[in-house]
Design a protein around this motif. Structure first.
Motif, PDB file in Angstrom:
ATOM      1  N   PHE A  21      10.442  -3.642  -3.577  1.00  0.00           N
ATOM      2  CA  PHE A  21       9.180  -3.592  -2.891  1.00  0.00           C
ATOM      3  C   PHE A  21       9.243  -3.407  -1.367  1.00  0.00           C
ATOM      4  CE2 PHE A  21       6.243  -6.334  -0.160  1.00  0.00           C
ATOM      5  CZ  PHE A  21       4.894  -5.979  -0.726  1.00  0.00           C
ATOM      6  N   SER A  36       9.487   0.286  -0.769  1.00  0.00           N
ATOM      7  CA  SER A  36       8.303   1.044  -1.221  1.00  0.00           C
ATOM      8  C   SER A  36       7.242   0.892   0.131  1.00  0.00           C
ATOM      9  CB  SER A  36       7.416   0.301  -2.239  1.00  0.00           C
ATOM     10  OG  SER A  36       6.861  -1.030  -1.863  1.00  0.00           O
ATOM     11  N   MET A  54      -1.053  -4.062  -5.650  1.00  0.00           N
ATOM     12  CA  MET A  54      -0.002  -4.269  -4.701  1.00  0.00           C
ATOM     13  C   MET A  54      -0.559  -5.496  -3.642  1.00  0.00           C
ATOM     14  SD  MET A  54       2.148  -2.744  -5.511  1.00  0.00           S
ATOM     15  CE  MET A  54       3.516  -3.387  -4.204  1.00  0.00           C
ATOM     16  N   ALA A 102       9.050  -1.940  -8.568  1.00  0.00           N
ATOM     17  CA  ALA A 102       9.015  -3.265  -7.886  1.00  0.00           C
ATOM     18  C   ALA A 102       8.055  -4.293  -8.838  1.00  0.00           C
ATOM     19  CB  ALA A 102       8.215  -3.073  -6.502  1.00  0.00           C
ATOM     20  N   SER A 154       2.465  -8.140  -3.242  1.00  0.00           N
ATOM     21  CA  SER A 154       3.003  -8.360  -1.822  1.00  0.00           C
ATOM     22  C   SER A 154       3.173  -9.716  -1.501  1.00  0.00           C
ATOM     23  CB  SER A 154       1.984  -7.610  -0.896  1.00  0.00           C
ATOM     24  OG  SER A 154       0.817  -8.301  -0.739  1.00  0.00           O
ATOM     25  N   GLU A 172       7.418   1.652  -5.942  1.00  0.00           N
ATOM     26  CA  GLU A 172       6.270   0.720  -5.951  1.00  0.00           C
ATOM     27  C   GLU A 172       6.333   0.392  -7.555  1.00  0.00           C
ATOM     28  OE1 GLU A 172       2.714   0.616  -3.222  1.00  0.00           O
ATOM     29  OE2 GLU A 172       1.871   1.614  -5.266  1.00  0.00           O
TER      30      GLU A 172
END
Length: 422
Positions: A321, A324, A347, A288, A351, A285
């Motif tokens: 991503f 993750s 996140m 990303a 996202s 994560e």
């Protein structure tokens, strides 16, 4: 004295579900009763032994009753304070008195057999006749309580305005302080307590007290602290892309080091394997986030080369991503089962932004440049020095009651110990 699981109200059974997890706590270490009078009755005054008994029994009772449930609900005591704070205070009260057993290399440190068990491994009791093992276990429990407190602070709460659950700015700032405090306990354990234990005893420590696990937990706390800082930077209109990239790249280094410390340890199924999955998830994560911000900065360049590198970085961010999300699912599916709270902070923002910006930048740059000129491998991330450090925690001074012991009862104890050494 709590002596059997039944006496604790049956709470010692391994939990099958640990609720919402923003910060994972890999099992509380719970103390089991010891007989201080049998071990120390001939060496210390009755008052001091009784004090040790009372302080440790308080911890045994509280940990046995509350540890299995404290990570799942915000329990309150009858006095209005959180059980986390009460148990933390009990440990802080006990530590200065406990340290009297190891003062100046005293032979008393070998007199008591201390017994602890991880709540996730009921059958795996570990008993060691060394007071430094007790100090190590106390510091570990203090760190786990802090991480649990951070978890409670970072679980999104439904706001009064009817919008999606969120975490307040106040709670986020408070959690960073708690992460640094937890890291301080663990750093002290590694640097100042583990070296006091003989090499053979260190080899026989339960795996949740192994140096690699303690270091990984310390780095985990720092990595999650940086994660919160990055989330606050995202919300700030003053934070530049450079600041966000630096925080994201630092976060990668913390989680990479955590993974390096834990990956080769013989962690069994259960809390250990779940901990390993957490570290893998958060590491991916973090990568990303780092590649996303690195890609945005590279895209500000004026050359075809920079734009090609930017596309490669953003594509890497998108792949990490997606990876993750799969790692997150694997973590939550591992026993004990857990739920990831609604996306928020770093996140939630990424996202939405990573897939959108990656698609847009790739399309624009492929229209401008030939496909062959765009890099297929991601550029190297910048290497920044790590800024977040554990709080400096020092073991407290020995309780003054030991000075009275030296005056009132020390002679008898001293003669007895000389006899023991002979």
């Amino acid at each position: 004295m709590v002596s059997t699981p039944k006496d604790t109200g049956g709470n010692r059974r391994r939990p099958g579900n640990i609720g919402d997890v923003s910060v994972y706590v890999p099992g509380f270490r719970i103390p089991k009763p010891v007989d201080f009078f049998q071990s120390l009755g001939d060496h210390l005054t009755k008052n001091l032994v009784e004090r040790l008994v009372a302080l440790r029994t308080r911890i045994v009772v509280m940990a046995g009753q509350e540890a299995p449930t404290v990570t799942r609900t915000r329990r309150k005591t009858q006095h209005g304070g959180s059980t986390l704070a009460d148990l933390q205070q009990a440990l802080e009260d006990y530590l200065p008195v406990l340290l009297g057993l190891v003062k100046d290399g005293s032979q008393l440190q070998y007199k008591v057999q201390f017994v602890w068990v991880n709540q996730e491994d009921d059958a795996e009791e570990t008993a060691m006749s060394n007071a430094w093992y007790e100090v190590l276990s106390v510091l570990h429990l203090m760190a786990m309580l802090s991480l649990s407190q951070a978890n409670l602070l970072l679980l999104p709460r439904t706001s009064g305005d009817g919008y999606q659950p969120k975490v307040s700015e106040e709670n986020r700032r408070a959690s960073v302080d708690i992460f640094l405090r937890a890291a301080g306990y663990l750093d002290c354990a590694v640097r100042h307590v583990l070296p006091q234990l003989p090499a053979e005893l260190r080899r026989n420590l339960p795996v949740d007290l192994a140096e690699g696990v303690l270091r990984a937990l310390c780095l985990q706390a720092l990595g999650q602290g940086v994660d919160i800082q990055l989330g606050m930077a995202i919300d700030s209109t003053k934070a530049t892309l450079a600041v966000k990239r630096r925080l994201a790249c630092e976060m990668v280094k913390y989680w990479q080091q955590a993974q390096d410390n834990i990956m080769n340890l013989p962690l069994a199924n259960g809390w250990g394997e779940k901990h390993r999955l957490l570290v893998k998830w958060k590491y991916v994560e973090a990568k990303a986030a780092a590649y996303y911000y690195h890609g945005l900065i590279l895209d500000e360049g004026n050359t075809e080369k920079y734009h090609g590198m930017a596309v490669a970085a953003l594509q890497a961010a998108d792949e990490y991503f997606k990876e993750s999300r799969k790692a997150c699912e694997a973590f939550n599916a591992a026993l004990p089962l857990s739920r990831y709270p609604p996306l928020w902070g770093t996140m939630k923002y990424l996202s939405e932004k990573i897939p959108k910006d990656t698609s847009s930048k790739v399309r624009i740059n492929r229209d401008l440049y030939s496909y062959e000129r765009i890099m297929e491998t991601a550029p190297t991330l910048p290497d920044f020095a790590l800024a977040l450090k554990p709080d400096e925690y020092q073991l407290p001074p020995v309780d003054p009651s030991w000075n009275e012991e030296k005056i009132n009862g020390g002679q008898t104890g001293s003669n007895q110990l000389k006899g023991d050494r002979r």
